[in-house]
Design an enzyme around this catalytic site. Structure first.
Site, PDB file in Angstrom:
ATOM      1  N   ASP A  26      -2.443 -10.618  -1.958  1.00 20.53           N
ATOM      2  CA  ASP A  26      -2.824 -10.352  -0.559  1.00 20.53           C
ATOM      3  C   ASP A  26      -4.385 -10.058  -1.068  1.00 20.53           C
ATOM      4  O   ASP A  26      -4.757  -9.688  -1.808  1.00 20.53           O
ATOM      5  CB  ASP A  26      -1.961  -8.959  -0.201  1.00 20.53           C
ATOM      6  CG  ASP A  26      -2.461  -8.362   1.094  1.00 20.53           C
ATOM      7  OD1 ASP A  26      -1.855  -8.879   1.936  1.00 20.53           O
ATOM      8  OD2 ASP A  26      -3.561  -7.862   1.257  1.00 20.53           O
ATOM      9  N   HIS A  64       0.886  -1.247   0.090  1.00 23.27           N
ATOM     10  CA  HIS A  64       0.027   0.057  -0.181  1.00 23.27           C
ATOM     11  C   HIS A  64       0.870   1.337  -0.059  1.00 23.27           C
ATOM     12  O   HIS A  64       0.269   2.451  -0.079  1.00 23.27           O
ATOM     13  CB  HIS A  64      -0.930   0.000   1.242  1.00 23.27           C
ATOM     14  CG  HIS A  64      -1.849  -1.084   1.168  1.00 23.27           C
ATOM     15  ND1 HIS A  64      -2.864  -1.627   0.392  1.00 23.27           N
ATOM     16  CD2 HIS A  64      -2.274  -2.038   2.212  1.00 23.27           C
ATOM     17  CE1 HIS A  64      -3.672  -2.758   0.332  1.00 23.27           C
ATOM     18  NE2 HIS A  64      -3.033  -2.971   1.736  1.00 23.27           N
TER      19      HIS A  64
END
Ligand code: SP5
Ligand code: ZN
Length: 320
Positions: free
Chosen positions: A170, A136
């Site tokens: 993920d 992220h």
């Protein structure tokens, strides 16, 4: 298989995240990494090696110097129990700065780069086991428990020596990784993740995001419905693997998050522990030099079992 690991990650221990403005338990804890390491060692699936130290300039290949220096100086300036949200260079309230954040995040990047180096030296499968995770984190920002984008740093490094595919499994879309390589055709980004219209990071990971300019067609997103079956998940994975095969990379960077697991407290796509063997095996069948990069996964009590199945599949073992 070499497991690249360093205990420095324990210095990053945020006290809380802000969820809808309210202090909430921080799920990205040190035990995550420790249980995976212990489990893999107990099953004789690898041996631990320590990372070498890379100059900070390696971070500047995917992050701005201002961002890296800000993170370093701010982190070092904090007191032992500070849990600081700076309000700039951040995309959300899930990645506080603490005194130990910079040193741990920098070490995570060292671990990713050391793993990449080992692929260049002929290793077939390497596990870069670290926290905090990275996918992220964007060129100028931290968010979602991530500070430096370890997968991107490793992929950028490998891209000097060949074509690189990044497969991100993920639970959450890797918005940082996607953005960093969005306009490039020499690094393919393929991601399977929970539908971003329902789950973090909300802003990206939709199927119509496919790259820009030179990079058009070199980003592939497979958003998944939250109640997807293992059977359908496997079909989507096979599509993603075909994308990678068609790209014909020299290296595979695998952003491995285990928060797709049934009992994950943050994610949870209904995948069972044995199913991670099937995922690993399907990826292994690409026969690519593969660097495992740790991303999320928060069901601490089961992470060891999941990692064992996954690595057995990736290592080409006949039985789970
Ligand atoms: C690397 C990674 O997996 N990052 C995930 C970041 C997702 N964070 C958003 C979810 C926050 C959930 N907090 C729940 C608190 C409820 N009181
Ligand atoms: Zn995640």
């Amino acid at each position: 298989m070499n497991i690249i690991y360093s205990a420095i990650h324990t210095q990053h221990r945020p006290a809380y995240e802000l969820y809808d403005g309210v202090r909430s338990v921080y799920p990205e804890v040190s035990e995550r990494i420790e249980v995976i390491k212990s489990a893999l060692l107990a099953e004789n699936l690898g041996k631990v090696m320590h990372p070498r130290r890379f100059p900070v300039s390696y971070l500047y290949t995917v992050h701005s110097k201002q961002y890296v220096e800000f993170l370093k100086n701010k982190s070092f300036s904090l007191s032992k129990d500070d849990n600081f949200f700076p309000s700039y260079f951040m995309t959300d309230t899930y990645a506080p700065l603490t005194k130990g954040t910079y040193i741990a995040a920098k070490e995570a990047a060292n671990i990713a780069l050391t793993g990449a180096d080992q692929l260049l030296n002929g290793q077939r499968l390497v596990y870069s086991l670290f926290r905090p995770p990275g996918h992220h984190a964007d060129s100028h920002s931290m968010g979602g428990y991530c500070y430096f984008n370890n997968a991107a740093v490793a992929a950028e490094y490998l891209s000097k020596r060949g074509r690189v595919a990044i497969l991100d499994i993920d639970f959450h879309h890797g918005n940082g990784t996607q953005h960093i390589f969005y306009d490039r055709s020499d690094v393919l980004y393929v991601s399977l993740h929970a539908d971003p219209s329902k789950k973090y990071p909300y802003i990206s990971g939709f199927a119509n995001e496919t790259g820009i300019g030179e990079g058009r067609g070199f980003t592939k997103n497979y958003p998944l419905s939250l109640d997807i079956s293992e059977e359908l998940y496997f079909k989507k994975l096979q599509k993603a693997l075909i994308d990678i095969q068609q790209f014909a990379p020299n290296f595979l960077v695998l952003s491995a998050g285990f928060d797709t697991y049934l009992h994950d407290p943050i994610g949870g796509l209904g995948l069972s522990i044995p199913f991670y063997y099937n995922i690993g095996k399907a990826i292994q069948e690409l026969h690519l030099k593969t660097l495992i990069i740790q991303e999320g996964g928060y069901a601490v009590e089961d992470l060891g079992k999941i990692a064992i199945k996954f690595v057995k599949g990736l290592g080409g073992e006949e039985n789970e």
